[in-house]
Scaffold this motif. Structure first.
Motif, PDB file in Angstrom:
ATOM      1  N   GLN A  77       0.825  -1.205   0.000  1.00 14.02           N
ATOM      2  CA  GLN A  77       0.000   0.000   0.000  1.00 14.02           C
ATOM      3  C   GLN A  77       0.862   1.258   0.000  1.00 14.02           C
ATOM      4  OE1 GLN A  77      -2.354  -0.598   3.501  1.00 14.02           O
ATOM      5  NE2 GLN A  77      -3.676  -2.149   2.565  1.00 14.02           N
ATOM      6  N   GLN A 134       0.745   4.172  -2.778  1.00 14.10           N
ATOM      7  CA  GLN A 134       0.178   5.459  -2.391  1.00 14.10           C
ATOM      8  C   GLN A 134       1.211   6.569  -2.355  1.00 14.10           C
ATOM      9  OE1 GLN A 134      -1.896   5.359   1.354  1.00 14.10           O
ATOM     10  NE2 GLN A 134      -2.137   7.575   1.455  1.00 14.10           N
ATOM     11  N   TYR A 135       2.423   6.254  -1.906  1.00 14.52           N
ATOM     12  CA  TYR A 135       3.402   7.303  -1.664  1.00 14.52           C
ATOM     13  C   TYR A 135       4.474   7.411  -2.743  1.00 14.52           C
ATOM     14  CZ  TYR A 135       1.432   7.646   3.015  1.00 14.52           C
ATOM     15  OH  TYR A 135       0.571   7.833   4.082  1.00 14.52           O
ATOM     16  N   THR A 167       1.919  13.008  -1.149  1.00 12.38           N
ATOM     17  CA  THR A 167       0.901  12.592  -0.186  1.00 12.38           C
ATOM     18  C   THR A 167       1.490  12.299   1.184  1.00 12.38           C
ATOM     19  OG1 THR A 167       1.161  10.313  -0.959  1.00 12.38           O
ATOM     20  CG2 THR A 167      -0.601  11.622  -1.935  1.00 12.38           C
TER      21      THR A 167
END
Length: 564
Positions: free
Chosen positions: A58, A62-63, A326
């Motif tokens: 994840q 996401q990052y 993010t």
């Protein structure tokens, strides 16, 4: 005696540290391996690996912009020896120069050291290699064991070297190689150190010299650092055990960043990757930023000492990867660290001493989760840090009260490493394998991204301060590196935990030109924390002159307190 298996976490990151210009087509791949449920009943199952793989996947998406289609998870039954090595070989063959490859392993591991930190050649394992236990690991004969392990120098190095030739690699191990074990260390807190003593899982005796061919094969690849581009991080020194936080620990009050089981190293790594390690606040993580953040976070819960190795051509300040915007910004936790009460667990000392401690402004007595624990051992007071390491031993109540008062005065200086920085500063202790023994030398290497006015400070076990650098007027100009290989020798009687603090100022601080004369008068040794010089240093830290700060702890121990 029950034998514990170490939880081995290995992460290989290829983030384009040395990527050649013009490679706009470069792709990012990840192989994520987690083994918590083993086929053989003699191997303790683990809670964390499947959550490690899940959360890391994840985080990458996401990052850091990883595509889900280019992340290959191998969890539990899928993580056989053949599957892991085959997947690595495919990636070595199919990825192209400039691509980035992330190889992650979470599960059990072992080494040539036994569970008391002694080297053991029973299986012929090299002393400088890690060992992975895949899901189909087979105890039994020596041959079965060696054939079913994934041995770093024998099995992984040839594949990684093929990738390392033209793709950037960062290799991270979270493995339980126990360090010098101190009889004086209080075992407290959460976590399980899992170590596979393979001698106990063999069904026969090893013939003389068995395994020596494997050792020679590993050594024949050449002495020194075997990689051109690879950066290596490890969760502990070569003989230390790494901490694993389990479901049982969490139910008992242990905290991880997402409430799920993780290794202490894994938990800190994921926090750092999700933005907490970005102290310079530029949405990029350098090796130095990530390593120092993980090192500081791990030290609050465990005695293990993360390590970093890299090719000589790299400074460590190069960006590992850019975040996707993010990541969260580091919060001003350093402010709360400087101002919060000093919490003490004093239940093991006389009531009258507890009362005396409560009279000190800034002290709070608590039953658990304290910053420090105090016990009465024989005729002495023993003061332990929250990770279980001995801070110091004191002969009287008055010495204890003085030491606690000094600890309060040192909080601002000790929290220097978590302040926001203008650039990265790396402080490493030379030759530290988890603790320095009486008679061993102490040395440090300090490097900064930019030239600055560098100050190196030692806080000894008594809570007194020593200014170690600069030494003479010729060292006053701004610099980027300091190498001090022989600061002194560990000697009696004050053993415990000391701290090295490094500070970089972008402009010359007001006290700077006074230091040589103060040294000639002997005024830079054993300074009480309330001395005017320390007040002036802390004022400069609060000013615009401050650029960066970092710290590292050093455990010192008498020869008689080492378990052989």
């Amino acid at each position: 005696m029950r034998k514990f298996l170490p939880r081995l976490f290995m992460l290989v990151l290829c983030f384009g540290v040395l990527a050649q210009p013009g490679m706009a087509w470069a792709e990012k791949y990840a192989l994520l391996v987690g083994v918590g449920e083993y086929n053989h009943s003699s191997i303790n199952n683990l809670d964390g690996p499947k959550y490690d793989v899940e959360v890391l996947s994840q985080t990458l998406q996401q990052y850091f912009g990883y595509s889900k289609e280019k992340i290959l998870p191998l969890v539990d039954k899928a993580a056989t020896r053949q599957a892991i090595l085959a997947a690595l070989n495919r990636l070595a063959e199919t990825t192209r120069p400039g691509d980035s490859l992330l190889f992650y392993y979470s599960g059990h591991g072992t080494s040539s050291f036994d569970d008391e930190g002694n080297h053991n050649n029973f299986l012929g394992l090299p002393p400088d290699t890690g060992v992975i236990l895949p899901v189909d690991f087979r105890p039994g004969s020596v041959k079965n064991i060696l054939d079913s392990l994934i041995i770093g120098s024998r099995d992984l190095r040839p594949i990684i070297q093929r990738i390392d030739a033209d793709r950037d690699v960062v290799e991270i191990f979270d493995s339980c190689f126990s360090g010098k074990t101190h009889r004086s260390i209080m075992k407290k807190g959460y976590g399980t150190a899992r170590f596979a003593n393979l001698n106990d899982l063999t069904g026969d005796a090893a013939p003389a010299g068995h395994g020596s061919g494997m050792v020679q094969a590993a050594k024949s690849q050449g002495d020194g650092y075997p990689y051109r581009r690879l950066i290596a991080l490890s969760a502990a020194t070569e003989r230390e055990k790494a901490l694993d936080i389990t479901w049982a620990d969490i139910r008992s009050g242990a905290k991880t960043f997402d409430g799920k089981p993780h290794g202490a190293f894994t938990d800190a790594l994921l926090r750092g990757m999700q933005g907490a390690a970005d102290n310079v606040r530029d949405n990029r993580l350098s090796l130095t930023e990530l390593f120092q953040y993980v090192e500081q976070q791990v030290s609050t819960v465990s005695r293990q000492r993360p390590q970093m190795h890299k090719p000589p051509a790299l400074s460590g300040h190069e960006p590992l990867f850019a975040m996707q915007g993010t990541g969260h910004k580091p919060q001003a936790t350093w402010m709360s660290e400087e101002t919060k009460p000093l919490s003490l667990d004093a239940r093991l000392i006389p009531v009258e001493t507890q009362t005396a401690l409560q009279s000190i402004t800034g002290v709070q007595l608590v039953p658990d989760s304290a910053d420090m624990t105090i016990s009465k051992e024989d005729a002495q007071f023993a003061l332990y840090l929250n990770n279980g390491s001995l801070l110091c031993r004191l002969d009287s109540e008055q010495e204890l009260l003085t030491r606690i008062s000094r600890q309060l005065a040192l909080k601002k200086l000790a929290a220097i490493g978590i302040r926001p920085k203008s650039y990265n500063l790396l402080l490493q202790i030379a030759g530290d394998t988890g603790g320095l023994v009486e008679g061993e030398s102490v040395g440090v290497d300090l490097t900064a991204e930019q030239a600055g006015y560098l100050l190196l400070i030692n806080i000894n076990t008594a809570g007194a301060v020593n200014i170690l650098y600069p030494v003479d007027p010729n060292e006053l100009p701004a610099r980027k590196t300091i190498a001090m290989p022989d600061l002194g020798v560990v000697s009696a009687p004050h053993f415990g935990t000391e701290m090295m603090v490094a500070i970089a100022f972008r402009t010359e601080p007001p006290f700077w030109r006074d230091l040589p004369a103060m040294r000639s008068r002997g005024e830079l040794d054993d300074i009480p924390p309330t001395a005017p010089l320390l007040e002036n240093i802390l004022k400069a830290v609060d000013s615009k002159a401050f650029a960066a700060g970092t710290s590292v702890s050093i455990r010192t121990v008498a020869k008689g307190d080492i378990m052989n």
